[in-house]
Design a protein around this motif. Structure first.
Motif, PDB file in Angstrom:
ATOM      1  N   ARG A  85       0.832  -1.207   0.000  1.00  0.00           N
ATOM      2  CA  ARG A  85       0.000   0.000   0.000  1.00  0.00           C
ATOM      3  C   ARG A  85       0.865   1.256   0.000  1.00  0.00           C
ATOM      4  O   ARG A  85       0.545   2.244  -0.673  1.00  0.00           O
ATOM      5  N   GLN A  86       1.970   1.221   0.725  1.00  0.00           N
ATOM      6  CA  GLN A  86       2.871   2.371   0.729  1.00  0.00           C
ATOM      7  C   GLN A  86       3.497   2.584  -0.653  1.00  0.00           C
ATOM      8  O   GLN A  86       3.631   3.715  -1.113  1.00  0.00           O
ATOM      9  N   LEU A  87       3.869   1.475  -1.294  1.00  0.00           N
ATOM     10  CA  LEU A  87       4.398   1.584  -2.656  1.00  0.00           C
ATOM     11  C   LEU A  87       3.361   2.218  -3.577  1.00  0.00           C
ATOM     12  O   LEU A  87       3.666   3.112  -4.372  1.00  0.00           O
ATOM     13  N   GLY A 367      12.288 -10.967  -5.472  1.00  0.00           N
ATOM     14  CA  GLY A 367      12.597 -10.086  -4.361  1.00  0.00           C
ATOM     15  C   GLY A 367      13.970  -9.443  -4.418  1.00  0.00           C
ATOM     16  O   GLY A 367      14.471  -8.946  -3.396  1.00  0.00           O
ATOM     17  N   GLU A 368      14.556  -9.408  -5.599  1.00  0.00           N
ATOM     18  CA  GLU A 368      15.928  -8.916  -5.743  1.00  0.00           C
ATOM     19  C   GLU A 368      16.118  -7.488  -5.221  1.00  0.00           C
ATOM     20  O   GLU A 368      17.178  -7.155  -4.688  1.00  0.00           O
ATOM     21  N   HIS A 369      15.110  -6.646  -5.340  1.00  0.00           N
ATOM     22  CA  HIS A 369      15.293  -5.228  -5.031  1.00  0.00           C
ATOM     23  C   HIS A 369      14.521  -4.769  -3.800  1.00  0.00           C
ATOM     24  O   HIS A 369      14.366  -3.560  -3.583  1.00  0.00           O
ATOM     25  N   ASN A 370      14.019  -5.707  -2.985  1.00  0.00           N
ATOM     26  CA  ASN A 370      13.258  -5.307  -1.793  1.00  0.00           C
ATOM     27  C   ASN A 370      14.013  -4.297  -0.931  1.00  0.00           C
ATOM     28  O   ASN A 370      13.494  -3.235  -0.577  1.00  0.00           O
ATOM     29  N   GLU A 371      15.237  -4.639  -0.596  1.00  0.00           N
ATOM     30  CA  GLU A 371      15.985  -3.808   0.341  1.00  0.00           C
ATOM     31  C   GLU A 371      16.223  -2.405  -0.219  1.00  0.00           C
ATOM     32  O   GLU A 371      15.998  -1.397   0.466  1.00  0.00           O
ATOM     33  N   SER A 372      16.643  -2.329  -1.464  1.00  0.00           N
ATOM     34  CA  SER A 372      16.948  -1.020  -2.038  1.00  0.00           C
ATOM     35  C   SER A 372      15.688  -0.192  -2.240  1.00  0.00           C
ATOM     36  O   SER A 372      15.692   1.031  -2.038  1.00  0.00           O
ATOM     37  N   ILE A 373      14.584  -0.827  -2.619  1.00  0.00           N
ATOM     38  CA  ILE A 373      13.321  -0.103  -2.803  1.00  0.00           C
ATOM     39  C   ILE A 373      12.800   0.410  -1.462  1.00  0.00           C
ATOM     40  O   ILE A 373      12.384   1.569  -1.330  1.00  0.00           O
ATOM     41  N   ASP A 374      12.808  -0.451  -0.441  1.00  0.00           N
ATOM     42  CA  ASP A 374      12.341  -0.032   0.880  1.00  0.00           C
ATOM     43  C   ASP A 374      13.143   1.160   1.396  1.00  0.00           C
ATOM     44  O   ASP A 374      12.589   2.107   1.975  1.00  0.00           O
ATOM     45  N   ARG A 375      14.449   1.103   1.184  1.00  0.00           N
ATOM     46  CA  ARG A 375      15.305   2.176   1.680  1.00  0.00           C
ATOM     47  C   ARG A 375      15.066   3.467   0.891  1.00  0.00           C
ATOM     48  O   ARG A 375      14.901   4.554   1.465  1.00  0.00           O
ATOM     49  N   GLU A 376      15.042   3.369  -0.441  1.00  0.00           N
ATOM     50  CA  GLU A 376      14.889   4.557  -1.273  1.00  0.00           C
ATOM     51  C   GLU A 376      13.548   5.235  -1.090  1.00  0.00           C
ATOM     52  O   GLU A 376      13.445   6.463  -1.010  1.00  0.00           O
ATOM     53  N   LEU A 377      12.455   4.418  -1.035  1.00  0.00           N
ATOM     54  CA  LEU A 377      11.118   4.977  -0.974  1.00  0.00           C
ATOM     55  C   LEU A 377      10.578   5.085   0.450  1.00  0.00           C
ATOM     56  O   LEU A 377       9.418   5.417   0.645  1.00  0.00           O
ATOM     57  N   ALA A 378      11.453   4.786   1.430  1.00  0.00           N
ATOM     58  CA  ALA A 378      11.104   4.905   2.849  1.00  0.00           C
ATOM     59  C   ALA A 378       9.847   4.105   3.183  1.00  0.00           C
ATOM     60  O   ALA A 378       8.892   4.612   3.803  1.00  0.00           O
ATOM     61  N   ILE A 379       9.871   2.833   2.774  1.00  0.00           N
ATOM     62  CA  ILE A 379       8.747   1.944   3.057  1.00  0.00           C
ATOM     63  C   ILE A 379       8.876   1.445   4.486  1.00  0.00           C
ATOM     64  O   ILE A 379       9.850   0.787   4.843  1.00  0.00           O
ATOM     65  N   ALA A 380       7.911   1.752   5.324  1.00  0.00           N
ATOM     66  CA  ALA A 380       7.961   1.394   6.738  1.00  0.00           C
ATOM     67  C   ALA A 380       8.005  -0.115   6.901  1.00  0.00           C
ATOM     68  O   ALA A 380       7.283  -0.858   6.229  1.00  0.00           O
ATOM     69  N   GLY A 381       8.878  -0.546   7.826  1.00  0.00           N
ATOM     70  CA  GLY A 381       9.048  -1.980   8.045  1.00  0.00           C
ATOM     71  C   GLY A 381      10.091  -2.584   7.161  1.00  0.00           C
ATOM     72  O   GLY A 381      10.440  -3.746   7.271  1.00  0.00           O
TER      73      GLY A 381
END
Length: 382
Positions: A85-87, A367-381
């Motif tokens: 939902r955040q994405l 799931g290759e880019h989970n970490e980088s996407i979460d960090r860049e887009l500030a996805i909580a959790g």
């Protein structure tokens, strides 16, 4: 700058129809984040049966999911769903091809998504729409072709139904979805209004048949295929593919009388009435069958092409790709996956400002880019 740079697409779809749409958007410059379920991912990674794999997965997955970022999320898990939902709240476009009702149960239907992102362009593909007795049928290409009546247009009269040998319902539905998404993006740029784009595979197949269906809607007729060498049920002779002494020759529309003169075939010159080229197309085609098999394809091309007869040699992929006509198009590209695996595939058939649209990124791991996407887009959790 590609036309869709700075456009973020969240792609929840799988297999062919939806991913083909997000692939084209990525070709045009959009950033596409492909969301897949844990463990198995997109069913296309493994379900599509072929004898060729890349990194242990179906080649078709790698063909249709290049130039995307991989994100894994379990939409039935509250935490993962909150991250998606955040994405979506940061996205310009959301795509999915779930069966009707599934996306509603997940709380990611258009109304719910619009509530968190009012300007969203929301695109969805189903098999047969949201209403009626077929709405729950699997949205699968062969089934859509079969229900649409399209299988009665290919092959010869006695062949029975013949499906098209590529996933035409999937790919055309994806192309129509792209058309609608782009239209809504234009509207948003003018009126700051997103929109809902709905496409289904059956209507895509009906749209593909607009010409014969228009005839049917006038007189109720079903186009009759020729008994031999059929290539288009609505067209008269010589339209078809014919065997020669060493291969095959395609003949499109043309004067039967002129063909008779060029082929030194007096039998054809008696068909002087153009109406006979349709009404008597079976017997005309049989005459062509008997005549064209007597010489090599190159011999016939040397006679027909200078006379501006619409004709072509019938090539297989190997001969096509070694031809100058193919090579000058620059229609293939080398891409590289995140793990270093490289592979060749096709590229976007659209040129923008004279430039071929290529991108070196290959298909994503699960799931290759989970970490980088979460960090860049500030996805909580994340």
């Amino acid at each position: 700058m590609r036309p869709l740079e700075d456009i973020l697409v969240i792609d929840l779809s799988q297999f062919l129809s939806g991913p083909s749409a997000s692939l084209r958007l990525a070709d045009l410059g959009a950033r596409v984040i492909k969301v897949e379920r844990p463990a198995t991912g997109d069913i296309c990674r493994h379900l599509y049966v072929s004898d060729c794999e890349i990194d242990g997965e179906s080649t078709i997955f790698h063909a249709i999911n290049r130039n995307k970022e991989g994100y894994v999320a379990d939409l039935k898990d509250a935490g993962d769903l909150a991250k998606v939902r955040q994405l979506i709240s940061k996205a310009d476009v959301v795509l999915h091809n779930f069966r009707p009702g599934v996306i509603d149960r997940l709380g990611l239907d258009f109304a719910s998504v619009k509530a968190i992102n009012p300007g969203i362009v929301y695109g969805e593909i189903s098999g047969y729409g949201k209403e009626g007795p077929w709405k729950s049928k699997p949205g699968q290409d062969l089934l859509a072709q079969s229900l649409s009546g399209m299988t009665w247009l290919s092959g010869n009269a006695d062949d029975g139904p013949v499906p098209v040998g590529v996933a035409i319902a999937d790919i055309w539905a994806g192309a129509l979805l792209v058309t609608g998404v782009l239209a809504c993006l234009v509207r948003r740029s003018i009126r700051d209004e997103g929109g809902l784009v709905e496409v289904n595979m059956l209507e895509a197949m009906l749209d593909y048949q607009f010409e014969p269906l228009t005839v049917h809607l006038q007189d109720g007729s079903q186009p009759e295929r020729t008994t031999t060498n059929n290539a288009h049920a609505l067209l008269g002779a010589p339209y078809g593919v014919y065997q020669t002494a060493d291969g095959y020759l395609a003949l499109a529309m043309g004067s039967i009388v002129q063909l008779g003169e060029l082929l030194d075939c007096q039998e054809l010159t008696r068909y002087t009435d153009p109406k006979s080229w349709y009404d008597q197309r079976d017997e005309i085609k049989q005459i062509l069958v008997d005549r064209l098999v007597t010489r090599r394809t190159a011999d016939w091309l040397a006679i027909l092409e200078p006379a501006d007869i619409w004709c072509a040699e019938v090539l297989n992929w190997d001969r096509l790709m070694h031809s100058e006509g193919f090579q000058v198009l620059d229609m293939t590209q080398q891409v590289t996956r995140g793990n270093g695996t490289g592979y060749q595939t096709t590229c976007c058939p659209i040129r923008i400002d004279g430039q071929r649209l290529k991108a070196a990124r290959g298909s994503c791991d699960l799931g290759e880019h989970n970490e980088s996407i979460d960090r860049e887009l500030a996805i909580a959790g994340g």
